[in-house]
Design an enzyme around this catalytic site. Structure first.
Site, PDB file in Angstrom:
ATOM      1  N   GLY A   1     -10.857 -22.250  -3.135  1.00  0.00           N
ATOM      2  CA  GLY A   1     -10.489 -21.718  -1.823  1.00  0.00           C
ATOM      3  C   GLY A   1     -11.717 -21.481  -0.961  1.00  0.00           C
TER       4      GLY A   1
ATOM      5  N   SER B   1       0.806  -1.222   0.000  1.00  0.00           N
ATOM      6  CA  SER B   1       0.000   0.000   0.000  1.00  0.00           C
ATOM      7  C   SER B   1       0.845   1.282   0.000  1.00  0.00           C
ATOM      8  CB  SER B   1      -0.960  -0.005   1.189  1.00  0.00           C
ATOM      9  OG  SER B   1      -1.907  -1.021   1.006  1.00  0.00           O
TER      10      SER B   1
ATOM     11  N   GLY C   1     -11.150 -19.621   2.311  1.00  0.00           N
ATOM     12  CA  GLY C   1     -10.670 -18.767   3.402  1.00  0.00           C
ATOM     13  C   GLY C   1     -11.273 -17.372   3.313  1.00  0.00           C
TER      14      GLY C   1
ATOM     15  N   THR D   1      -4.888  -4.092   7.733  1.00  0.00           N
ATOM     16  CA  THR D   1      -4.580  -5.433   7.267  1.00  0.00           C
ATOM     17  C   THR D   1      -4.506  -6.380   8.462  1.00  0.00           C
ATOM     18  OG1 THR D   1      -3.178  -6.715   5.781  1.00  0.00           O
ATOM     19  CG2 THR D   1      -2.056  -5.047   7.102  1.00  0.00           C
TER      20      THR D   1
ATOM     21  N   LYS E   1      -8.715  -6.619  10.796  1.00  0.00           N
ATOM     22  CA  LYS E   1      -9.882  -6.280   9.957  1.00  0.00           C
ATOM     23  C   LYS E   1     -11.217  -6.458  10.675  1.00  0.00           C
ATOM     24  CE  LYS E   1      -7.811  -6.771   5.427  1.00  0.00           C
ATOM     25  NZ  LYS E   1      -7.946  -7.189   4.052  1.00  0.00           N
TER      26      LYS E   1
ATOM     27  N   TYR F   1      -1.262 -12.346  -6.038  1.00  0.00           N
ATOM     28  CA  TYR F   1      -0.503 -11.287  -6.717  1.00  0.00           C
ATOM     29  C   TYR F   1       1.014 -11.430  -6.565  1.00  0.00           C
ATOM     30  CZ  TYR F   1      -0.805  -9.107  -2.091  1.00  0.00           C
ATOM     31  OH  TYR F   1      -0.755  -8.868  -0.750  1.00  0.00           O
TER      32      TYR F   1
ATOM     33  N   ASP G   1     -11.965  -3.821  -0.183  1.00  0.00           N
ATOM     34  CA  ASP G   1     -11.585  -5.106  -0.805  1.00  0.00           C
ATOM     35  C   ASP G   1     -12.798  -5.675  -1.517  1.00  0.00           C
ATOM     36  OD1 ASP G   1      -8.981  -5.151   0.176  1.00  0.00           O
ATOM     37  OD2 ASP G   1      -9.507  -6.267   1.988  1.00  0.00           O
TER      38      ASP G   1
ATOM     39  N   ASN H   1     -11.581  -2.637   5.889  1.00  0.00           N
ATOM     40  CA  ASN H   1     -10.184  -2.500   5.463  1.00  0.00           C
ATOM     41  C   ASN H   1      -9.757  -1.044   5.390  1.00  0.00           C
ATOM     42  OD1 ASN H   1     -11.008  -1.543   2.867  1.00  0.00           O
ATOM     43  ND2 ASN H   1      -9.170  -2.455   1.979  1.00  0.00           N
TER      44      ASN H   1
HETATM   45  P1  NAP Z   1      -6.716 -17.882   3.979  1.00  0.00           P
HETATM   46  O1  NAP Z   1      -7.909 -17.341   4.672  1.00  0.00           O
HETATM   47  O2  NAP Z   1      -5.553 -18.354   4.790  1.00  0.00           O
HETATM   48  O3  NAP Z   1      -7.203 -19.131   3.045  1.00  0.00           O
HETATM   49  C1  NAP Z   1      -6.252 -19.875   2.345  1.00  0.00           C
HETATM   50  C2  NAP Z   1      -6.927 -20.784   1.325  1.00  0.00           C
HETATM   51  O4  NAP Z   1      -5.910 -21.452   0.570  1.00  0.00           O
HETATM   52  C3  NAP Z   1      -7.783 -21.884   1.936  1.00  0.00           C
HETATM   53  O5  NAP Z   1      -8.823 -22.208   1.044  1.00  0.00           O
HETATM   54  C4  NAP Z   1      -6.786 -23.039   2.051  1.00  0.00           C
HETATM   55  O6  NAP Z   1      -7.393 -24.320   2.020  1.00  0.00           O
HETATM   56  C5  NAP Z   1      -5.974 -22.863   0.797  1.00  0.00           C
HETATM   57  N1  NAP Z   1      -4.625 -23.417   0.958  1.00  0.00           N
HETATM   58  C6  NAP Z   1      -3.598 -22.867   1.662  1.00  0.00           C
HETATM   59  N2  NAP Z   1      -2.523 -23.670   1.603  1.00  0.00           N
HETATM   60  C7  NAP Z   1      -2.890 -24.760   0.864  1.00  0.00           C
HETATM   61  C8  NAP Z   1      -2.221 -25.937   0.456  1.00  0.00           C
HETATM   62  N3  NAP Z   1      -0.934 -26.175   0.807  1.00  0.00           N
HETATM   63  N4  NAP Z   1      -2.883 -26.838  -0.300  1.00  0.00           N
HETATM   64  C9  NAP Z   1      -4.179 -26.609  -0.656  1.00  0.00           C
HETATM   65  N5  NAP Z   1      -4.870 -25.515  -0.292  1.00  0.00           N
HETATM   66  C10 NAP Z   1      -4.231 -24.595   0.454  1.00  0.00           C
HETATM   67  O7  NAP Z   1      -6.101 -16.835   2.960  1.00  0.00           O
HETATM   68  P2  NAP Z   1      -6.885 -15.631   2.191  1.00  0.00           P
HETATM   69  O8  NAP Z   1      -6.784 -14.400   2.985  1.00  0.00           O
HETATM   70  O9  NAP Z   1      -8.217 -16.157   1.812  1.00  0.00           O
HETATM   71  O10 NAP Z   1      -5.955 -15.435   0.909  1.00  0.00           O
HETATM   72  C11 NAP Z   1      -5.968 -16.366  -0.170  1.00  0.00           C
HETATM   73  C12 NAP Z   1      -5.172 -15.799  -1.342  1.00  0.00           C
HETATM   74  O11 NAP Z   1      -5.823 -14.623  -1.840  1.00  0.00           O
HETATM   75  C13 NAP Z   1      -3.745 -15.386  -0.996  1.00  0.00           C
HETATM   76  O12 NAP Z   1      -2.910 -15.730  -2.079  1.00  0.00           O
HETATM   77  C14 NAP Z   1      -3.830 -13.880  -0.873  1.00  0.00           C
HETATM   78  O13 NAP Z   1      -2.611 -13.232  -1.174  1.00  0.00           O
HETATM   79  C15 NAP Z   1      -4.872 -13.573  -1.948  1.00  0.00           C
HETATM   80  N6  NAP Z   1      -5.534 -12.289  -1.721  1.00  0.00           N
HETATM   81  C16 NAP Z   1      -5.354 -11.320  -2.655  1.00  0.00           C
HETATM   82  C17 NAP Z   1      -5.935 -10.077  -2.509  1.00  0.00           C
HETATM   83  C18 NAP Z   1      -5.720  -9.041  -3.572  1.00  0.00           C
HETATM   84  O14 NAP Z   1      -5.901  -7.835  -3.302  1.00  0.00           O
HETATM   85  N7  NAP Z   1      -5.387  -9.443  -4.764  1.00  0.00           N
HETATM   86  C19 NAP Z   1      -6.722  -9.796  -1.376  1.00  0.00           C
HETATM   87  C20 NAP Z   1      -6.913 -10.824  -0.428  1.00  0.00           C
HETATM   88  C21 NAP Z   1      -6.293 -12.063  -0.606  1.00  0.00           C
HETATM   89  P3  NAP Z   1      -7.907 -25.049   3.380  1.00  0.00           P
HETATM   90  O15 NAP Z   1      -9.251 -24.424   3.704  1.00  0.00           O
HETATM   91  O16 NAP Z   1      -8.005 -26.477   2.972  1.00  0.00           O
HETATM   92  O17 NAP Z   1      -6.877 -24.777   4.434  1.00  0.00           O
END
Ligand code: NAP
Length: 272
Positions: free
Chosen positions: A130, A18, A132, A64, A68, A217, A104, A89
């Protein structure tokens, strides 16, 4: 009065992109202002926000991990997206306290909502990978599209089922290696494909010609996006949402929209 400033708060916060984005726009617009990254421990959030709210130079903050949800209770008013997400956020000082936003969700909705509506009208599914926090934001948007067929692929299928249940959505909770149904939109909201995580091994061909949105990203060009582009599919990368939410916040902080026509230069800066 000193120099107006905004900031991103978190713990940790050093990784945040940011400051790069907001400082780039401040410089382009010639605004005398600053944007910082400030580490705030969870137990210090209340004292921190109270002190900032009485600083006349403070224009607000992005929030962040891990604040949040906690920051929600410090907002005197909430935007619809923040209220629905149960998370903010961005906090901005207004007369009467702090206004809370979830840019977001708003930034994601700008691209995901029209694509999901299009998918529903063509009786195609939307596939979310996903379950999460990021997937939760996607489902918050998808639940506004009537008659949409949703499939969530996740390592932990029970978590995908919980997500569908929480949003009162009918849909399928599938394993990561499931064959994709015909779809109008595929969103990777998992950490798969991100630096330090396993690759996302998925075959897009059974899905037909969906638009593909990868929220990861780092890196920007993921294997998923590469596969999509090789198939000639429309794509959005993770910087789209990152820059989109920053745009909305910048306008609130500094009362001017970010400059037009500078996104290629900003993207180059963010991927250096
Ligand atoms: P999170 O809440 O920790 O969720 C992680 C997700 O990934 C869950 O579905 C998890 O599956 C899966 N995962 C993690 N490790 C894994 C593995 N080794 N094998 C299989 N599945 C796996 O994370 P989040 O905040 O949702 O973020 C997810 C992604 O979105 C990240 O890459 C983050 O950088 C990106 N993101 C981007 C932006 C943007 O502005 N572009 C904003 C927010 C997030 P399980 O449920 O099975 O654990």
């Amino acid at each position: 009065m000193g120099t107006p400033y905004a900031e991103v708060i978190g713990d940790p916060v050093e990784h945040s992109k940011s400051p790069l984005i907001h400082r780039f726009w401040l410089e382009k617009l010639g605004i005398e202002g600053d944007y910082r990254a400030t580490r705030v421990a969870p137990d210090a959030l209340g004292d921190f926000l109270r002190a900032r709210a009485s600083d006349p130079d403070w224009r607000g903050c992005n929030i962040t991990i891990p604040h949040k949800e906690a920051a929600l209770s410090w907002a005197a008013s909430l935007s619809p997206a923040a209220a629905e997400a149960g998370a903010v956020n961005t906090l901005v000082p207004v007369s009467g306290g702090l206004a809370g936003f979830n840019f977001d969700v708003d930034a994601l909705a700008a691209d995901v909502l029209p694509k999901a509506q299009e998918a529903a009208s063509m009786e195609q599914a939307v596939i979310v990978i996903g379950a999460g926090g990021a997937a939760r934001a996607v489902l918050q948007i998808l639940r506004n599209v009537p008659t949409l067929d949703i499939a969530i692929l996740n390592r932990n299928r029970a978590r995908a089922e919980t997500l569908l249940h929480d949003f009162a959505l009918a849909g399928a909770a599938l394993p990561l290696d499931a064959r994709l149904p015909p779809a109008g939109l595929v969103v990777n909201a998992s950490s798969l494909g991100m630096t330090g995580y396993p690759p996302l091994e998925i075959d897009l061909s059974p899905a037909g010609r969906p638009t593909v949105y990868d929220l990861v990203y780092a890196p920007i060009e993921t294997d998923l996006l590469r596969q999509a582009r090789q198939r000639g599919l429309a794509t959005f990368d993770g910087l789209t949402m990152l820059i989109g939410q920053a745009r909305l916040a910048f306008e609130r902080f500094f009362r001017l929209p970010p400059p037009q026509g500078t996104e290629p230069e900003l993207r180059e800066l963010l991927t250096r």
